[in-house]
Motif scaffolding. Structure first.
Motif, PDB file in Angstrom:
ATOM      1  N   ALA A 141      -5.916  12.327 -18.250  1.00  0.00           N
ATOM      2  CA  ALA A 141      -4.855  11.612 -17.282  1.00  0.00           C
ATOM      3  C   ALA A 141      -5.314  10.252 -17.049  1.00  0.00           C
ATOM      4  CB  ALA A 141      -4.759  12.620 -16.058  1.00  0.00           C
ATOM      5  N   THR A 142      -6.406   9.955 -16.976  1.00  0.00           N
ATOM      6  CA  THR A 142      -7.002   8.553 -16.461  1.00  0.00           C
ATOM      7  C   THR A 142      -6.707   7.661 -17.680  1.00  0.00           C
ATOM      8  OG1 THR A 142      -9.143   9.115 -17.178  1.00  0.00           O
ATOM      9  CG2 THR A 142      -8.637   9.158 -14.816  1.00  0.00           C
ATOM     10  N   ASP A 143      -6.615   7.954 -19.047  1.00  0.00           N
ATOM     11  CA  ASP A 143      -6.360   7.230 -20.260  1.00  0.00           C
ATOM     12  C   ASP A 143      -4.967   7.017 -20.606  1.00  0.00           C
ATOM     13  OD1 ASP A 143      -9.031   5.924 -20.317  1.00  0.00           O
ATOM     14  OD2 ASP A 143      -9.711   7.281 -21.611  1.00  0.00           O
ATOM     15  N   ARG A 144      -3.926   7.559 -19.525  1.00  0.00           N
ATOM     16  CA  ARG A 144      -2.748   7.721 -20.027  1.00  0.00           C
ATOM     17  C   ARG A 144      -2.092   6.334 -20.160  1.00  0.00           C
ATOM     18  NH1 ARG A 144       2.100   7.927 -16.758  1.00  0.00           N
ATOM     19  NH2 ARG A 144       0.703   7.760 -15.022  1.00  0.00           N
ATOM     20  N   ASP A 187       5.668   0.352 -15.494  1.00  0.00           N
ATOM     21  CA  ASP A 187       5.021   1.261 -14.914  1.00  0.00           C
ATOM     22  C   ASP A 187       3.812   0.323 -14.098  1.00  0.00           C
ATOM     23  OD1 ASP A 187       6.053   3.461 -16.073  1.00  0.00           O
ATOM     24  OD2 ASP A 187       4.678   3.550 -17.639  1.00  0.00           O
ATOM     25  N   VAL A 188       3.136  -0.554 -14.665  1.00  0.00           N
ATOM     26  CA  VAL A 188       2.150  -1.226 -14.334  1.00  0.00           C
ATOM     27  C   VAL A 188       2.851  -2.315 -13.022  1.00  0.00           C
ATOM     28  CG1 VAL A 188       0.366  -2.994 -14.448  1.00  0.00           C
ATOM     29  CG2 VAL A 188       0.608  -1.275 -16.062  1.00  0.00           C
ATOM     30  N   ALA A 189       3.800  -2.718 -13.352  1.00  0.00           N
ATOM     31  CA  ALA A 189       4.651  -3.361 -12.158  1.00  0.00           C
ATOM     32  C   ALA A 189       4.938  -2.692 -10.942  1.00  0.00           C
ATOM     33  CB  ALA A 189       5.886  -4.100 -12.716  1.00  0.00           C
ATOM     34  N   LEU A 201      -4.271   3.510 -17.871  1.00  0.00           N
ATOM     35  CA  LEU A 201      -4.215   3.791 -16.377  1.00  0.00           C
ATOM     36  C   LEU A 201      -5.831   3.372 -15.900  1.00  0.00           C
ATOM     37  CD1 LEU A 201      -2.975   4.772 -13.607  1.00  0.00           C
ATOM     38  CD2 LEU A 201      -3.515   7.126 -14.536  1.00  0.00           C
ATOM     39  N   SER A 202      -6.621   4.044 -16.785  1.00  0.00           N
ATOM     40  CA  SER A 202      -8.049   3.759 -16.133  1.00  0.00           C
ATOM     41  C   SER A 202      -8.153   2.318 -15.765  1.00  0.00           C
ATOM     42  CB  SER A 202      -8.977   4.444 -16.875  1.00  0.00           C
ATOM     43  OG  SER A 202      -8.942   3.873 -18.034  1.00  0.00           O
ATOM     44  N   THR A 203      -7.824   1.339 -17.032  1.00  0.00           N
ATOM     45  CA  THR A 203      -7.926   0.048 -16.730  1.00  0.00           C
ATOM     46  C   THR A 203      -7.399  -0.771 -15.447  1.00  0.00           C
ATOM     47  OG1 THR A 203      -8.445  -0.134 -19.217  1.00  0.00           O
ATOM     48  CG2 THR A 203      -7.921  -2.201 -17.998  1.00  0.00           C
ATOM     49  N   VAL A 204      -6.231  -0.128 -15.415  1.00  0.00           N
ATOM     50  CA  VAL A 204      -5.294  -0.635 -14.186  1.00  0.00           C
ATOM     51  C   VAL A 204      -5.888  -0.229 -12.697  1.00  0.00           C
ATOM     52  CG1 VAL A 204      -3.036  -0.518 -12.979  1.00  0.00           C
ATOM     53  CG2 VAL A 204      -3.180  -0.925 -15.463  1.00  0.00           C
ATOM     54  N   GLN A 205      -6.469   1.004 -12.695  1.00  0.00           N
ATOM     55  CA  GLN A 205      -7.214   1.508 -11.525  1.00  0.00           C
ATOM     56  C   GLN A 205      -8.493   0.578 -11.358  1.00  0.00           C
ATOM     57  OE1 GLN A 205      -7.227   5.517 -12.868  1.00  0.00           O
ATOM     58  NE2 GLN A 205      -5.812   6.134 -11.265  1.00  0.00           N
TER      59      GLN A 205
END
Length: 75
Positions: A7-10, A16-18, A53-57
């Motif tokens: 889920a963290t690498d979705r 979505d990022v915005a 998602l993991s990079t954005v988090q």
């Protein structure tokens, strides 16, 4: 055989990022194209731009927090 992505690498779209960061799509696009702003790293799959998602988090977690505007001006 099916592989499951953690889920963290979705992979997220620019929209979505915005939504997640509160930045506009145009700000993210401008940062990606011109390098004009601090923004999370992205990847390209074909012609599609995607963000893990993991990079954005991690990017959100690394952003400096301020208690008031004078701290930001001093930085």
């Amino acid at each position: 055989m099916t592989t499951t992505v953690p889920a963290t690498d979705r992979l997220l779209t620019v929209q979505d990022v915005a939504d997640l960061t509160g930045q506009s799509v145009s700000t993210l696009n401008r940062a990606r194209v011109y390098g004009t702003s601090n923004a999370p790293a992205y990847t390209k799959i074909g012609r599609s731009v995607r963000y893990r998602l993991s990079t954005v988090q991690a990017w959100i977690a690394n952003q400096r927090e301020y208690h008031h505007t004078t701290q930001q001006q001093a930085a």
